[in-house]
Design an enzyme around this catalytic site. Structure first.
Site, PDB file in Angstrom:
ATOM      1  CG  HIS A 242      59.449  16.502  -2.500  1.00  0.00           C
ATOM      2  ND1 HIS A 242      58.506  15.997  -3.367  1.00  0.00           N
ATOM      3  CD2 HIS A 242      60.097  17.480  -3.188  1.00  0.00           C
ATOM      4  CE1 HIS A 242      58.583  16.628  -4.517  1.00  0.00           C
ATOM      5  NE2 HIS A 242      59.546  17.545  -4.434  1.00  0.00           N
ATOM      6  CD  GLU A 243      62.822  19.867  -1.982  1.00  0.00           C
ATOM      7  OE1 GLU A 243      63.662  19.713  -2.892  1.00  0.00           O
ATOM      8  OE2 GLU A 243      61.687  20.337  -2.183  1.00  0.00           O
TER       9      GLU A 243
ATOM     10  CG  HIS B 289      63.859  16.491  -6.001  1.00  0.00           C
ATOM     11  ND1 HIS B 289      63.436  16.068  -7.241  1.00  0.00           N
ATOM     12  CD2 HIS B 289      62.883  17.320  -5.535  1.00  0.00           C
ATOM     13  CE1 HIS B 289      62.260  16.614  -7.519  1.00  0.00           C
ATOM     14  NE2 HIS B 289      61.897  17.367  -6.494  1.00  0.00           N
TER      15      HIS B 289
END
Length: 292
Positions: free
Chosen positions: A140-141, A144
């Site tokens: 997820h990071e 980003h």
């Protein structure tokens, strides 16, 4: 990169069109606005991009995050290897990997560009998540970073800052002139009070817009994490987060970039940087063609 440029140009065109309509309605001569626009853009974008350039330094300093240079434990070695593998899959440079002391299950990413980023996880995450769940959070990071979310947010914030500065002064000048009845006199103390109050009001609406975009990008990062780690792992990670009722210890300037945000109902939801976890889980379950 091209998507961010297109979004930036589209947002600026929309703002300029709206500003033109507002000035036309208020009877303001656009030719007299050039100096104000330049000043507003310098302050609006300047502050936003200074924050972006200093984001890694400030995040490490405010959280006390310790960057892993040489892994000392199997967990640290696994973190580095997982982030390296995901970064290669996402086509970005290897981010710095750090751990910060925090009881909550959380992680964040920040940095000025795709090849100069920081990914940090809390000690609470390492204690309460298994490797599959942690892998999804890291994905997820990384998503980003790969999506350029930090840069896009800085661009959007710069546009919103500029618009707030300009609109507050235009409307403030009109109100001050109407109240004083003298358009030729210099600005009095009342004008600055009006401008300050208007900046607070317009700033609140600007925050709503920025947080709406932030919530949209969380769905995209969840989808990216599912592609990098697997949809079932991403869903499991979000379900684990839903059981995390501990206080968020991330500083306010970093919270928008964490995987776990606040909760709220009614109007408060408009100011949240993250959508409800139930909605994020539902979006992943409804997605088709995502890697398992």
């Amino acid at each position: 990169m091209f998507n961010r440029i297109f979004l930036f140009l589209l947002t600026n065109v929309a703002v300029l069109m709206l500003a033109g309509v507002v000035m036309s309605v208020l009877g303001v001569n656009p030719a007299q606005m050039s100096g104000l626009l330049v000043m507003a853009a310098i302050f609006g974008f300047g502050g936003s991009f200074i924050s972006l350039l200093l984001s890694k330094f400030m995040a490490k300093r405010s959280t006390g995050a310790q960057v892993i240079t040489e892994p000392r434990t199997p967990t640290e070695r696994w973190l580095l290897e997982t982030v390296r593998r995901q970064a290669q899959a996402a086509g970005i440079g290897m981010p710095e990997v750090a751990v910060y002391d925090g009881p909550e299950i959380n992680a964040f990413a920040t940095g000025a560009n795709r090849n100069n980023a920081l990914v940090a996880v809390s000690t609470g995450l390492l204690q309460h998540m298994d490797q599959d769940e942690a892998e999804a959070v890291l994905g997820h990071e990384i998503a980003h970073v790969a999506n350029g979310d930090m840069v896009t947010m800085a661009l959007l914030q710069g546009v919103l800052n500029t618009f707030v500065i300009v609109l507050a002064r235009v409307v403030g000048g009109i109100i001050d002139s109407a109240v004083s009845g003298n358009r030729d006199s210099g600005r009095g103390f009342a004008y600055y009070i009006i401008v300050f109050a208007l900046e607070m009001v317009f700033g609140m609406f600007a925050t709503m817009i920025a947080m709406w975009f932030s919530r949209r990008r969380e769905f995209r990062a969840d989808a990216g994490g599912a592609q990098l780690a697997g949809r079932s792992k991403m869903i499991a990670a979000l379900e684990r987060l839903s059981l995390n009722h501990g206080q968020n210890t991330l500083p306010s300037q970093v919270q928008a970039f964490g995987i776990s945000g606040g909760v709220g109902d009614g109007l408060r939801r408009l100011f949240l940087s993250h959508p409800p976890l139930t909605e994020r889980i539902a979006a992943l379950r409804a997605a088709n063609g995502t890697a398992m």
